[in-house]
Write a protein that holds these residues in place. Structure first.
Motif, short mmCIF file in Angstrom:
data_model
loop_
_atom_site.label_atom_id
_atom_site.label_comp_id
_atom_site.label_asym_id
_atom_site.label_seq_id
_atom_site.Cartn_x
_atom_site.Cartn_y
_atom_site.Cartn_z
N LEU A 40 46.39 35.92 36.79
CA LEU A 40 46.90 36.99 37.65
C LEU A 40 46.56 38.36 37.08
CD1 LEU A 40 50.40 35.55 38.64
CD2 LEU A 40 48.45 35.96 40.16
N THR A 41 46.70 38.51 35.78
CA THR A 41 46.35 39.78 35.13
C THR A 41 44.88 40.10 35.38
OG1 THR A 41 48.00 39.39 33.42
CG2 THR A 41 46.28 41.01 32.93
N THR A 42 44.02 39.13 35.19
CA THR A 42 42.58 39.33 35.37
C THR A 42 42.26 39.69 36.82
OG1 THR A 42 42.14 37.74 33.62
CG2 THR A 42 40.31 38.26 35.09
N VAL A 43 42.86 38.99 37.75
CA VAL A 43 42.61 39.26 39.17
C VAL A 43 43.09 40.66 39.54
CG1 VAL A 43 43.28 38.60 41.53
CG2 VAL A 43 42.58 36.84 39.90
N PHE A 44 44.30 41.01 39.14
CA PHE A 44 44.83 42.34 39.48
C PHE A 44 44.02 43.46 38.83
CE2 PHE A 44 49.26 40.31 40.09
CZ PHE A 44 49.02 40.13 41.45
N CYS A 45 43.63 43.28 37.58
CA CYS A 45 42.81 44.32 36.93
C CYS A 45 41.43 44.42 37.58
CB CYS A 45 42.68 44.03 35.43
SG CYS A 45 44.20 44.33 34.49
N SER A 46 40.86 43.29 37.96
CA SER A 46 39.56 43.32 38.65
C SER A 46 39.67 44.00 40.00
CB SER A 46 39.04 41.89 38.84
OG SER A 46 38.85 41.26 37.59
N LEU A 47 40.72 43.67 40.74
CA LEU A 47 40.96 44.36 42.02
C LEU A 47 41.22 45.85 41.79
CD1 LEU A 47 43.21 41.74 43.86
CD2 LEU A 47 40.86 42.39 44.45
N GLY A 48 41.87 46.17 40.69
CA GLY A 48 42.13 47.56 40.35
C GLY A 48 40.86 48.35 40.13
N ILE A 49 39.87 47.74 39.51
CA ILE A 49 38.58 48.40 39.32
C ILE A 49 37.97 48.73 40.67
CG2 ILE A 49 36.19 48.06 38.51
CD1 ILE A 49 37.44 46.31 36.23
N PHE A 50 37.94 47.74 41.53
CA PHE A 50 37.39 47.93 42.88
C PHE A 50 38.18 49.00 43.63
CE2 PHE A 50 37.37 46.77 47.40
CZ PHE A 50 36.00 46.85 47.66
N GLU A 51 39.49 48.92 43.52
CA GLU A 51 40.39 49.83 44.23
C GLU A 51 40.19 51.29 43.78
OE1 GLU A 51 45.06 49.37 45.17
OE2 GLU A 51 44.54 49.41 43.04
N ILE A 52 40.04 51.51 42.50
CA ILE A 52 39.83 52.87 42.00
C ILE A 52 38.51 53.44 42.51
CG2 ILE A 52 39.29 54.22 39.92
CD1 ILE A 52 41.46 52.58 38.48
N ILE A 53 37.48 52.61 42.49
CA ILE A 53 36.16 53.08 42.91
C ILE A 53 36.10 53.34 44.41
CG2 ILE A 53 33.72 52.41 43.13
CD1 ILE A 53 34.10 50.91 40.42
N THR A 54 36.72 52.47 45.19
CA THR A 54 36.57 52.57 46.65
C THR A 54 37.70 53.34 47.33
OG1 THR A 54 37.66 50.44 47.00
CG2 THR A 54 35.25 50.43 46.78
N GLU A 55 38.92 53.12 46.91
CA GLU A 55 40.07 53.69 47.64
C GLU A 55 40.80 54.79 46.88
OE1 GLU A 55 42.62 50.60 49.10
OE2 GLU A 55 40.92 49.24 49.36
N LYS A 56 40.48 54.92 45.60
CA LYS A 56 41.13 55.92 44.75
C LYS A 56 42.65 55.74 44.68
CE LYS A 56 37.37 59.09 45.62
NZ LYS A 56 36.55 58.08 46.25
N THR A 57 43.08 54.48 44.64
CA THR A 57 44.48 54.16 44.44
C THR A 57 44.62 53.26 43.21
OG1 THR A 57 44.37 52.24 45.89
CG2 THR A 57 45.00 54.34 46.91
#
Length: 134
Positions: free
Chosen positions: A65-82
């Motif tokens: 779960l940590t890995t998935v959330f952090c990976s999604l976080g990378i994508f989220e910062i780059i694309t949505e800035k959240t």
């Protein structure tokens, strides 16, 4: 590209956490029997011994779960800035590390507990950063 450069600290921390937990997951799964044998030896004189297989599965799920959330976080910062997933991943990282710390203290492995502090510091800083960012 500006998003990556403007948020390089956050992205580098998330990449660090993803690498840390992916490698931890791979290590455990690639040598499950060895991991169990090591943990049985490590916790041989503790109340944790009978709980090891279940505890290890729970830890693996939390690491995933940590890995998935952090990976999604990378994508989220780059694309949505959240930072919603980044914050979740960082909090889960802190929880996993607190479980590791508890285990090391139960096993009276004080040197191992001290090493967890390094990872915990990065994770707590990430929580702070993502709570007060964007």
């Amino acid at each position: 590209m500006n998003s990556i450069l403007n948020h390089s600290t956050e992205l580098l921390i998330l990449i660090f956490l993803v690498i840390t937990y992916i490698m931890s997951i791979i290590d455990k799964l690639s040598d499950w029997k060895g991991t169990i044998l090591f943990l049985k030896s490590h916790f041989k004189n503790t109340f944790v011994l009978p709980l090891l297989p279940v505890t290890l599965v729970i830890i693996l799920i939390l690491e995933l779960l940590t890995t998935v959330f952090c990976s999604l976080g990378i994508f989220e910062i780059i694309t949505e800035k959240t930072t919603y997933f980044s914050l979740l991943g960082s909090v889960f990282s802190c929880l996993v590390l607190l479980l590791f710390l508890l285990g090391q203290r139960i096993a009276k492995d004080f040197e191992g507990a001290r090493h967890i502090t390094i990872y915990f510091t990065v994770s707590v800083f990430a929580v702070y950063l993502f709570q007060h960012h964007f």
